[in-house]
Design a protein around this motif. Structure first.
Motif, PDB file in Angstrom:
ATOM      1  N   PHE A   1     -12.208  37.465  -3.902  1.00 36.17           N
ATOM      2  CA  PHE A   1     -12.342  36.541  -2.776  1.00 36.17           C
ATOM      3  C   PHE A   1     -11.216  35.508  -2.703  1.00 36.17           C
ATOM      4  O   PHE A   1     -11.052  34.855  -1.677  1.00 36.17           O
ATOM      5  CB  PHE A   1     -13.690  35.810  -2.840  1.00 36.17           C
ATOM      6  N   GLY A   2     -10.485  35.336  -3.782  1.00 34.14           N
ATOM      7  CA  GLY A   2      -9.467  34.297  -3.784  1.00 34.14           C
ATOM      8  C   GLY A   2     -10.077  32.908  -3.718  1.00 34.14           C
ATOM      9  O   GLY A   2      -9.514  31.982  -3.123  1.00 34.14           O
ATOM     10  N   ASP A   3     -11.245  32.758  -4.340  1.00 30.85           N
ATOM     11  CA  ASP A   3     -11.975  31.492  -4.326  1.00 30.85           C
ATOM     12  C   ASP A   3     -12.657  31.333  -5.687  1.00 30.85           C
ATOM     13  O   ASP A   3     -13.130  32.320  -6.258  1.00 30.85           O
ATOM     14  CB  ASP A   3     -13.038  31.517  -3.215  1.00 30.85           C
ATOM     15  N   PRO A   4     -12.742  30.113  -6.211  1.00 29.89           N
ATOM     16  CA  PRO A   4     -13.364  29.933  -7.535  1.00 29.89           C
ATOM     17  C   PRO A   4     -14.884  30.191  -7.570  1.00 29.89           C
ATOM     18  O   PRO A   4     -15.448  30.351  -8.646  1.00 29.89           O
ATOM     19  CB  PRO A   4     -13.066  28.486  -7.898  1.00 29.89           C
ATOM     20  N   ILE A   5     -15.559  30.239  -6.442  1.00 32.36           N
ATOM     21  CA  ILE A   5     -17.016  30.451  -6.333  1.00 32.36           C
ATOM     22  C   ILE A   5     -17.786  29.289  -6.958  1.00 32.36           C
ATOM     23  O   ILE A   5     -18.573  28.644  -6.291  1.00 32.36           O
ATOM     24  CB  ILE A   5     -17.488  31.789  -6.948  1.00 32.36           C
ATOM     25  N   LEU A   6     -17.598  29.048  -8.249  1.00 31.07           N
ATOM     26  CA  LEU A   6     -18.209  27.916  -8.946  1.00 31.07           C
ATOM     27  C   LEU A   6     -17.093  26.988  -9.409  1.00 31.07           C
ATOM     28  O   LEU A   6     -16.108  27.447  -9.983  1.00 31.07           O
ATOM     29  CB  LEU A   6     -18.997  28.386 -10.173  1.00 31.07           C
ATOM     30  N   ALA A   7     -17.272  25.707  -9.172  1.00 34.93           N
ATOM     31  CA  ALA A   7     -16.281  24.726  -9.606  1.00 34.93           C
ATOM     32  C   ALA A   7     -16.972  23.698 -10.495  1.00 34.93           C
ATOM     33  O   ALA A   7     -18.047  23.202 -10.157  1.00 34.93           O
ATOM     34  CB  ALA A   7     -15.648  24.043  -8.390  1.00 34.93           C
ATOM     35  N   ARG A   8     -16.373  23.412 -11.628  1.00 35.37           N
ATOM     36  CA  ARG A   8     -16.963  22.444 -12.561  1.00 35.37           C
ATOM     37  C   ARG A   8     -16.829  21.031 -11.999  1.00 35.37           C
ATOM     38  O   ARG A   8     -15.779  20.611 -11.568  1.00 35.37           O
ATOM     39  CB  ARG A   8     -16.289  22.522 -13.927  1.00 35.37           C
TER      40      ARG A   8
ATOM     41  N   ASN B   1     -20.419  17.816 -15.981  1.00 33.63           N
ATOM     42  CA  ASN B   1     -21.067  18.752 -16.902  1.00 33.63           C
ATOM     43  C   ASN B   1     -21.760  19.901 -16.181  1.00 33.63           C
ATOM     44  O   ASN B   1     -22.455  20.686 -16.803  1.00 33.63           O
ATOM     45  CB  ASN B   1     -22.101  18.017 -17.766  1.00 33.63           C
ATOM     46  N   ALA B   2     -21.600  19.981 -14.872  1.00 33.77           N
ATOM     47  CA  ALA B   2     -22.307  21.002 -14.104  1.00 33.77           C
ATOM     48  C   ALA B   2     -21.323  21.761 -13.217  1.00 33.77           C
ATOM     49  O   ALA B   2     -20.181  21.359 -13.028  1.00 33.77           O
ATOM     50  CB  ALA B   2     -23.392  20.349 -13.245  1.00 33.77           C
ATOM     51  N   TYR B   3     -21.800  22.855 -12.690  1.00 37.81           N
ATOM     52  CA  TYR B   3     -21.024  23.635 -11.727  1.00 37.81           C
ATOM     53  C   TYR B   3     -21.598  23.403 -10.338  1.00 37.81           C
ATOM     54  O   TYR B   3     -22.803  23.239 -10.163  1.00 37.81           O
ATOM     55  CB  TYR B   3     -21.109  25.133 -12.035  1.00 37.81           C
ATOM     56  N   GLU B   4     -20.719  23.418  -9.353  1.00 34.27           N
ATOM     57  CA  GLU B   4     -21.125  23.348  -7.953  1.00 34.27           C
ATOM     58  C   GLU B   4     -20.543  24.544  -7.232  1.00 34.27           C
ATOM     59  O   GLU B   4     -19.466  25.032  -7.587  1.00 34.27           O
ATOM     60  CB  GLU B   4     -20.612  22.068  -7.293  1.00 34.27           C
ATOM     61  N   LEU B   5     -21.244  24.995  -6.197  1.00 40.26           N
ATOM     62  CA  LEU B   5     -20.722  26.085  -5.384  1.00 40.26           C
ATOM     63  C   LEU B   5     -19.619  25.554  -4.487  1.00 40.26           C
ATOM     64  O   LEU B   5     -19.712  24.451  -3.961  1.00 40.26           O
ATOM     65  CB  LEU B   5     -21.836  26.681  -4.518  1.00 40.26           C
ATOM     66  N   THR B   6     -18.599  26.357  -4.322  1.00 42.23           N
ATOM     67  CA  THR B   6     -17.539  25.989  -3.387  1.00 42.23           C
ATOM     68  C   THR B   6     -18.076  26.171  -1.965  1.00 42.23           C
ATOM     69  O   THR B   6     -19.091  26.866  -1.759  1.00 42.23           O
ATOM     70  CB  THR B   6     -16.304  26.887  -3.574  1.00 42.23           C
ATOM     71  N   PRO B   7     -17.435  25.569  -0.976  1.00 42.56           N
ATOM     72  CA  PRO B   7     -17.885  25.779   0.414  1.00 42.56           C
ATOM     73  C   PRO B   7     -17.924  27.265   0.795  1.00 42.56           C
ATOM     74  O   PRO B   7     -18.831  27.710   1.499  1.00 42.56           O
ATOM     75  CB  PRO B   7     -16.844  25.016   1.238  1.00 42.56           C
ATOM     76  N   PHE B   8     -16.945  28.031   0.298  1.00 41.54           N
ATOM     77  CA  PHE B   8     -16.945  29.465   0.570  1.00 41.54           C
ATOM     78  C   PHE B   8     -18.170  30.140  -0.050  1.00 41.54           C
ATOM     79  O   PHE B   8     -18.816  30.982   0.582  1.00 41.54           O
ATOM     80  CB  PHE B   8     -15.656  30.103   0.039  1.00 41.54           C
TER      81      PHE B   8
END
Length: 155
Positions: free
Chosen positions: A52-59, A62-69
């Motif tokens: 996808f060329g996107d990180p999907i999860l971004a730190r 201490n947690a991960y968040e979903l990217t807008p994509f």
């Protein structure tokens, strides 16, 4: 037309990994949910990121968040998995006594009043795990605007 070349190069297991990652928002928890090792799911995340060329999860801290994509993908992953499940649960033959399908039965009030009880009893006897709902339909000519049209005059 479907581009089968691109589809044939995709690993559909990545869809399952993507859904778990989106739902859990954690590689470790998603791996546990799928009964995979954390490194195995991490590798799947790497392949998804590459695709996808996107990180999907971004730190974030201490947690991960979903990217807008990834948030946009979340709208489609559950639907895609459900569709795939239905395809692979399809059977060449249908055994009513083992079925858990839901059926919608459309008909008129007259149809339901004349055969509804018998059909319901037969369904309960032959397909006890199945369910059904009924929807009354109104004949098209009853929905016509009052223009003086009388359908019985055409007969």
């Amino acid at each position: 037309m479907t581009n089968y070349f691109l589809l044939s190069r995709l690993d559909l297991n990545l869809l399952i990994s993507l859904d778990a990652l989106i739902t859990e928002r954690s590689v470790t928890r998603a791996a546990e949910r799928l009964h995979l090792s954390q490194p195995a799911l991490s590798a799947s995340l790497g392949r998804l990121r590459s695709h996808f060329g996107d990180p999907i999860l971004a730190r974030r801290g201490n947690a991960y968040e979903l990217t807008p994509f990834a948030l946009r993908l979340a709208e489609h992953t559950t639907t895609a998995l459900e569709a795939a499940r239905r395809v692979f649960e399809s059977q060449a033959t249908w055994e009513p006594s083992e079925s858990e399908r839901e059926f919608s039965i459309y008909g008129s009030d007259y149809g339901f009043s004349t055969i509804g009880r018998v059909v319901s009893e037969l369904a309960a006897e032959r397909a006890p795990g199945s369910g059904s709902g009924s929807c009354y339909t109104i004949p098209w000519w009853w929905r016509m605007p009052p223009t003086g049209f009388a359908p019985w005059t055409a007969w």
